[in-house]
Design a protein around this motif. Structure first.
Motif, short mmCIF file in Angstrom:
data_model
loop_
_atom_site.label_atom_id
_atom_site.label_comp_id
_atom_site.label_asym_id
_atom_site.label_seq_id
_atom_site.Cartn_x
_atom_site.Cartn_y
_atom_site.Cartn_z
N ASP A 1 0.85 -1.20 0.00
CA ASP A 1 0.00 0.00 0.00
C ASP A 1 0.89 1.25 0.00
N GLU A 2 0.51 2.22 -0.80
CA GLU A 2 1.29 3.46 -0.90
C GLU A 2 1.51 4.12 0.47
N TYR A 3 0.46 4.11 1.29
CA TYR A 3 0.53 4.81 2.58
C TYR A 3 1.43 4.08 3.57
N TRP A 4 1.82 2.86 3.22
CA TRP A 4 2.66 2.05 4.10
C TRP A 4 3.99 1.72 3.41
N LYS A 5 4.36 2.62 2.51
CA LYS A 5 5.57 2.40 1.74
C LYS A 5 6.82 2.31 2.61
N TYR A 6 6.84 3.10 3.68
CA TYR A 6 8.06 3.17 4.49
C TYR A 6 7.98 2.35 5.78
N THR A 7 6.81 1.81 6.06
CA THR A 7 6.63 1.11 7.33
C THR A 7 5.93 -0.22 7.09
N ARG A 8 6.53 -1.29 7.56
CA ARG A 8 5.90 -2.61 7.38
C ARG A 8 4.76 -2.76 8.38
N ASP B 1 -7.15 5.55 3.21
CA ASP B 1 -7.65 4.51 4.12
C ASP B 1 -6.83 4.44 5.39
N ARG B 2 -7.51 4.25 6.50
CA ARG B 2 -6.84 4.02 7.79
C ARG B 2 -7.51 2.82 8.46
N PRO B 3 -7.29 1.65 7.87
CA PRO B 3 -8.03 0.46 8.32
C PRO B 3 -7.76 0.07 9.77
#
Ligand SMILES: Nc1ncnc2c1ncn2[C@@H]1O[C@H](COP(=O)(O)OP(=O)(O)O)[C@@H](O)[C@H]1O
Ligand SMILES: [Mg+2]
Lengths: 426, 251
Positions: A47-54, A137-139
């Motif tokens: 996901d783009e919004y989680w590009k830097y954080t697993r 999204d902030r699931p």
């Protein structure tokens, strides 16, 4: 868009391990949130919004152990005059807490009122979280709305004299804690909310704050120092006219931290400051993800984030200022900086401005730098040894973020804690 | 006090020798001046003595009060009594001048096994010394050298020197960029510290400063070594005729 099968499977695995409460006033908000989680799917690395954080360790059904640390199991704010509310492994502890009584504020526990049919929080619980699901999204926040069993429902009616201090203690090595707080600030009300403590091996905390005209919310938090803990937090706030939000987070250690803030300035002449200072050593991954929407006249927002990273630590900042077409005279400021104490550490930043109004002042900057060797030599040449010189410069680097904390006593407590951290480590 | 013998220094990064055998002895209670053309190695000498990184000593020695200082860390040299007033004082955003001064004073005391100076004593001393250098309260509060004018930075160096009370003071072009009044303040600051147990090495381009701080000896540095030594009249000669004659004579 259809979700990838891996995402559907991962989401299902997680949901299977949880049980949805079906009763009481929050049931329909929970059911809706459950639906949102299924529709969005939990975050995956692609996901783009989680590009830097697993996100894996935040989403998986299994919790990685984090041994209880006696040192961390006290509140940093213990020396201040506060109204303390203690949660142990995410469960309210009445004995350790002060009485939940103050004329200017009503405090209720989600666990105690959840089964009532009618409650004032009905129009708030999960509402700001839902709004915060667009445009990104902030699931994990929706997951929290659906399944959190505990939290504080705070109705602030006037000026609350003492800070409300939420203390999160940890007793078990593998607890997975979800807390969902609601803050309803009446017109002109003001309060300081403090959060501190290790919480649990893993935690997911959501805070939704509706700030009415002229109200002021001051939020200061110090996250747990346990090296193994994993945390995801969301602060959702809506500011009405002439209102104010100040939120500051101090993070020391922790294996994984993702702090999201979604702030909507809907009333004219309002101010939102979101700031943070974090220091990490080694297996430390710290992510600040902030989204501020200006949708009113003469709004002011500030994002100030400083990270000190060493021994291969990673810092992430994703910050956005979105200025809607009618939000004229907006004053937006964003700065994110890291101090890399060695070559192994890294800082990943994605600052963004999206502006649709023409009469605004917005600026952002992001820097990443090493300690200034010239300054170190200058200090050394005056008799200040390397370690102390490095500490001085490191605290100086953090000073701009710390200065966002208005209350001097609170700021001092945190500065001292940072000094301790540096002295022990360098 | 300070004894430098055949000091040869190269840059660590490039294979370039900058000091080509400096010999210099400064006795306690004395003031020596070093003059010399730009690029002759004056600042390099002061940096090497105070322990800055980036230089390699390839030959020779430097002793302060009989102790070999070249193997010491910069902070150890400071505690041993060495002080350098920088040609270009460093700005340190976020560190208040007072905090800096107090940390330095107490850092040195700790290194010498002395007790910390009490907050009250420290304040009293800083205020008095700052006043005589016309450094106002605002400058004491501001971050170290940030936003200071050239003259303010130099006066701040002298304030540090006054607080730290070093034995061997090296002043690297402390007078450059100062107007006459500021120079007088600096000179007064230095003269106030002159005593039997202290020595000064004053690097300067101008006779002007030496009118106020009377040197016992004047050295001319060129191409990385001391090429001529004389009395105060040597400074006058430089002021009147430049370096060309002297250099032609010795080279
Ligand atoms: N870090 C450095 N890198 C490259 N050259 C240097 C460095 N430091 C000094 N030098 C060179 O060494 C010589 C002496 O410089 P310096 O000591 O600053 O002279 P002065 O102070 O007498 O003007 C000059 O040629 C200068 O360019
Ligand atoms: Mg020079």
């Amino acid at each position: 868009m259809a979700l990838a099968q891996t995402k559907i499977t991962a989401t299902q695995e997680r949901l299977n391990a949880l049980r949805l409460s079906q009763s009481g006033w929050s049931a329909s908000a929970r059911a809706d949130a459950h639906g949102r989680v299924i529709a969005m799917g939990l975050p995956v690395r692609r996901d783009e919004y989680w590009k830097y954080t697993r996100p894996d360790e935040l989403t998986s059904p299994n919790v990685i152990n984090a041994e209880v640390s006696a040192e961390d199991n006290t509140s940093i704010f213990g020396s201040l005059d506060c109204l303390s509310i203690v949660f142990e492994d995410g469960i309210f502890n009445a004995e350790k807490s002060d009485k939940l009584e103050d004329a200017e504020i009503t405090l209720e526990l989600l666990s105690e009122v959840n089964d009532l049919d009618i409650h004032w929080a009905t129009g708030l619980y999960g509402v700001l979280e839902t709004k915060g699901q667009a445009p990104v999204d902030r699931p994990l926040a929706a997951l929290n709305t659906a399944f959190a069993r505990e939290g504080l429902l705070m109705h602030v009616k006037g000026t609350v004299a003492k800070p409300i201090s939420l203390i999160y203690l940890q007793n078990s090595d593998n607890d997975d804690v979800m807390l969902h707080h609601i803050i309803k600030m009446d017109k002109g009300a003001s309060v300081t909310i403090l959060e501190s403590g290790p919480v649990g091996a893993r935690c997911n905390i959501v805070m939704e704050a509706e700030i009415e005209d002229g109200a002021s919310l001051n939020h200061v938090r110090a996250q747990g120092r346990n090296h193994e803990r994993r945390a995801t937090t969301h602060l959702f706030a809506r500011l009405n006219k002439k209102s104010q939000l100040k939120s500051f987070t101090l993070t020391m250690n922790g294996a994984l931290t993702r702090n999201e803030a979604f702030i909507e300035i809907c009333g004219d002449d309002s101010v939102a400051h979101i700031a943070g200072a974090s220091v990490g050593d080694g297996a430390f991954h710290h992510d600040d993800t902030v989204f501020i929407i200006h949708d009113a006249l003469r709004g002011e927002s500030r994002q100030v984030f400083k990270k000190v990273l060493r021994n291969g630590a990673t810092g992430v900042f994703q910050g956005k200022i979105l200025v809607k077409p009618d939000a004229q005279k907006t004053d937006g400021y964003q700065i994110s900086q890291s101090l890399l104490l060695d070559d192994d550490s890294q800082f990943l930043a994605k600052p963004e401005l999206e502006i649709y109004a023409d009469d605004v002042v917005c600026s952002h900057g992001s820097t990443s730098g090493a300690i200034d060797e010239e300054a170190i030599f200058y200090l050394n040449s005056r008799g200040i040894p390397k370690v102390e010189a490095t500490n001085l410069l490191t605290l100086a680097f953090l000073a701009e973020a710390l200065s966002e904390v208005e209350d001097e006593d609170i700021a001092e407590v945190m500065e001292r804690r940072l000094e301790d951290w540096l002295t022990r480590r360098l | 006090m300070l004894e430098i013998k055949n000091l040869k220094v190269s840059l660590e990064e490039e294979d370039k020798q900058i000091l080509n055998g400096v010999d210099l002895t400064v006795n306690a209670g004395k003031v020596h001046a070093i003059m010399g053309p730009n690029g002759s190695g004056k600042s390099t000498l002061s940096y090497v003595l105070s322990g800055r990184d980036g230089y390699e000593v390839t030959d020779g020695s430097a002793h302060l009060l009989g102790e070999d200082i070249l193997d010491m860390e910069p902070e150890e040299r400071a505690a041993a009594g060495l002080f350098l007033a920088f040609q270009y004082p460093v700005e340190i955003p976020g560190v208040g001048n007072m905090t800096f001064l107090r940390t330095a004073v107490n850092g040195q005391r700790k290194a010498r096994g002395q007790e910390e100076m009490s907050a009250a004593d420290f304040l009293k001393q800083v205020r008095a010394k700052a006043k005589s250098l016309k450094i106002d309260a605002d400058m004491l509060k501001r971050p170290v050298n940030v936003g200071f004018s050239g003259g303010e930075k130099k006066r701040n160096e002298i304030l540090q020197m006054a607080m730290l009370e070093p034995k061997m003071c090296i002043l690297d072009e402390t007078d450059s960029g100062l107007d006459v009044d500021a120079m007088k303040l600096v000179a007064e600051g230095v003269n106030a510290l002159r005593d039997e147990g202290r020595a000064f090495l004053v690097i300067t381009h101008y006779q002007r400063l030496l009118d106020h701080i009377k040197p016992d000896l004047v050295h001319i540095m060129a191409d990385g070594r001391i090429v001529k030594t004389g009395g105060p009249e040597l400074a006058l000669e430089v002021e009147n005729n430049g370096y060309a004659d002297i250099l032609a004579e010795v080279m």
